[in-house]
Write an enzyme that holds these catalytic residues in place. Structure first.
Site, PDB file in Angstrom:
ATOM      1  N   GLU A 160     -52.785  10.162 -66.986  1.00  0.00           N
ATOM      2  CA  GLU A 160     -53.798   9.186 -66.547  1.00  0.00           C
ATOM      3  C   GLU A 160     -53.412   8.562 -65.214  1.00  0.00           C
ATOM      4  O   GLU A 160     -54.280   8.208 -64.417  1.00  0.00           O
ATOM      5  CB  GLU A 160     -54.014   8.137 -67.649  1.00  0.00           C
ATOM      6  CG  GLU A 160     -54.806   8.727 -68.813  1.00  0.00           C
ATOM      7  CD  GLU A 160     -54.456   8.167 -70.182  1.00  0.00           C
ATOM      8  OE1 GLU A 160     -53.838   7.091 -70.258  1.00  0.00           O
ATOM      9  OE2 GLU A 160     -54.802   8.829 -71.181  1.00  0.00           O
TER      10      GLU A 160
ATOM     11  N   LYS B  68     -51.320   1.942 -73.585  1.00  0.00           N
ATOM     12  CA  LYS B  68     -52.236   2.074 -72.436  1.00  0.00           C
ATOM     13  C   LYS B  68     -52.826   0.704 -72.090  1.00  0.00           C
ATOM     14  O   LYS B  68     -52.149  -0.303 -72.275  1.00  0.00           O
ATOM     15  CB  LYS B  68     -53.311   3.125 -72.733  1.00  0.00           C
ATOM     16  CG  LYS B  68     -52.680   4.448 -73.207  1.00  0.00           C
ATOM     17  CD  LYS B  68     -53.624   5.589 -73.241  1.00  0.00           C
ATOM     18  CE  LYS B  68     -52.864   6.841 -73.713  1.00  0.00           C
ATOM     19  NZ  LYS B  68     -53.683   8.039 -73.695  1.00  0.00           N
TER      20      LYS B  68
ATOM     21  N   ASN C  86     -47.633   4.378 -76.791  1.00  0.00           N
ATOM     22  CA  ASN C  86     -48.157   4.043 -75.470  1.00  0.00           C
ATOM     23  C   ASN C  86     -49.489   3.329 -75.689  1.00  0.00           C
ATOM     24  O   ASN C  86     -50.485   3.959 -76.008  1.00  0.00           O
ATOM     25  CB  ASN C  86     -48.353   5.333 -74.658  1.00  0.00           C
ATOM     26  CG  ASN C  86     -49.019   5.078 -73.319  1.00  0.00           C
ATOM     27  OD1 ASN C  86     -49.199   3.926 -72.914  1.00  0.00           O
ATOM     28  ND2 ASN C  86     -49.369   6.138 -72.618  1.00  0.00           N
TER      29      ASN C  86
ATOM     30  N   SER D 101     -53.309  13.189 -79.268  1.00  0.00           N
ATOM     31  CA  SER D 101     -53.959  13.158 -80.585  1.00  0.00           C
ATOM     32  C   SER D 101     -52.995  13.328 -81.749  1.00  0.00           C
ATOM     33  O   SER D 101     -53.335  13.958 -82.752  1.00  0.00           O
ATOM     34  CB  SER D 101     -55.073  14.210 -80.659  1.00  0.00           C
ATOM     35  OG  SER D 101     -56.070  13.926 -79.689  1.00  0.00           O
TER      36      SER D 101
ATOM     37  N   HIS E 223     -47.577   9.689 -66.369  1.00  0.00           N
ATOM     38  CA  HIS E 223     -48.594   9.997 -67.379  1.00  0.00           C
ATOM     39  C   HIS E 223     -49.797  10.647 -66.685  1.00  0.00           C
ATOM     40  O   HIS E 223     -50.126  10.299 -65.556  1.00  0.00           O
ATOM     41  CB  HIS E 223     -49.017   8.719 -68.103  1.00  0.00           C
ATOM     42  CG  HIS E 223     -49.826   8.985 -69.321  1.00  0.00           C
ATOM     43  ND1 HIS E 223     -51.169   9.316 -69.262  1.00  0.00           N
ATOM     44  CD2 HIS E 223     -49.493   9.008 -70.638  1.00  0.00           C
ATOM     45  CE1 HIS E 223     -51.609   9.521 -70.493  1.00  0.00           C
ATOM     46  NE2 HIS E 223     -50.617   9.349 -71.344  1.00  0.00           N
TER      47      HIS E 223
ATOM     48  N   GLY F 170     -56.497  11.842 -76.534  1.00  0.00           N
ATOM     49  CA  GLY F 170     -57.665  11.053 -76.942  1.00  0.00           C
ATOM     50  C   GLY F 170     -58.869  11.879 -77.373  1.00  0.00           C
ATOM     51  O   GLY F 170     -59.967  11.348 -77.495  1.00  0.00           O
TER      52      GLY F 170
ATOM     53  N   GLU G 188     -47.610  16.463 -72.870  1.00  0.00           N
ATOM     54  CA  GLU G 188     -48.924  15.968 -73.281  1.00  0.00           C
ATOM     55  C   GLU G 188     -50.017  16.827 -72.648  1.00  0.00           C
ATOM     56  O   GLU G 188     -50.377  16.599 -71.484  1.00  0.00           O
ATOM     57  CB  GLU G 188     -49.115  14.516 -72.831  1.00  0.00           C
ATOM     58  CG  GLU G 188     -48.066  13.558 -73.350  1.00  0.00           C
ATOM     59  CD  GLU G 188     -48.574  12.126 -73.375  1.00  0.00           C
ATOM     60  OE1 GLU G 188     -48.483  11.520 -74.445  1.00  0.00           O
ATOM     61  OE2 GLU G 188     -49.079  11.631 -72.363  1.00  0.00           O
TER      62      GLU G 188
END
Ligand code: 13P
Length: 253
Positions: free
Chosen positions: A100, A12, A10, A214, A98, A174, A168
């Site tokens: 985000e 992003k 991904n 991560s 996701h 991250g 996730e």
């Protein structure tokens, strides 16, 4: 029960034309060299790079996916892209829900299910993302949160063939932090049970459940060896060809 490992990148909101194409070409070359039969590779660049990435991966077994879509096929939705448009330019997958997008755009389980249903109808495979925040984990709510997200965001037309779940943990994305292998396996096994309740045992046994957050070459071996982990959804490490491929090398069946 053999579930083919899926190594998905991904990207992003990363990549301008030149480096995006170089990254896609680099991945394609390594995927071709590796000639893996036990593993599938997917890259999900931003919308602006989809067409050029598609050309760059031609002839390799690397698949192409997008990071979001609308639920409508066309119409007055400024700034949105439909599943039909993604399918039309050669995408096989779309990532939906996701964390985000849940945070930045207030996406709800209901909206994600609606998008996923349409994407599947358009012939795409969907990767539906779920996962708890740090606060939810600290409060012991991880399994509850994931259960609610699966029940609410996986549509009725999902099957093991057209749907992948990505677990996730939000706090692992991250940050360099990951749950322990035991914790990951516990959640993945619980997710499979919930999928079984929702879509039946046959689908649950065959559905791939990816871990994301991560994931990197140094922890991939331990994570990908877990019985209910069927691949990875990789953010930062998917932006470097060597790291992305090293993660896939960590799992050889
Ligand atoms: P990182 O691998 O950068 O933690 O991101 C994971 C992710 O969000 C993939 O969708």
């Amino acid at each position: 029960m053999v579930r083919k490992t899926l190594i998905a990148g991904n990207w992003k909101m990363n990549g301008l034309l030149e480096d995006g194409v170089a990254l896609a070409k680099g991945v394609a070359l390594e995927v071709k060299k590796a000639a893996r039969k036990d593993c599938e590779f997917l890259i999900c660049p931003p919308f602006t790079l989809l067409m050029s990435a598609k050309k760059a991966i031609k002839g390799s077994k690397t698949m192409l996916g997008a990071q979001d879509c609308h639920f409508d096929a066309k119409g007055a939705h400024t700034g949105d892209v439909s599943p039909q448009m993604l399918k039309d330019i050669g995408c096989q997958y779309v990532i939906l829900g996701h964390s985000e997008r849940r945070t930045d755009h207030g996406e709800t389980n209901e909206l994600i299910a609606k998008k996923a249903k349409s994407a599947i109808e358009a012939g795409l495979k969907v990767i539906i993302c779920i996962g708890e925040t740090e606060k939810e984990r600290d409060e012991g709510k991880t399994i509850n949160v994931c259960t609610t997200q699966i029940m609410g965001s996986v549509p009725e037309n999902s099957t093991a063939q057209n749907t992948v779940i990505a677990y996730e943990p939000v706090w692992a994305i991250g940050t360099g932090k990951t749950p322990t292998a035991n914790e990951v396996e516990e959640v993945h096994a619980a997710i499979r049970k919930v999928v079984s309740k929702k879509l039946g045992r046959a689908n649950a046994n065959k559905m791939r459940i990816l871990y994301g957050g991560s994931m990197k070459p140094s922890n991939a071996k331990e994570l990908l060896a877990l019985p209910d982990v069927d691949g990875g959804l990789i953010g930062g490490a998917s932006l470097k060809v060597a790291d992305f491929i090293a993660i896939s090398e960590a799992c050889r069946q």
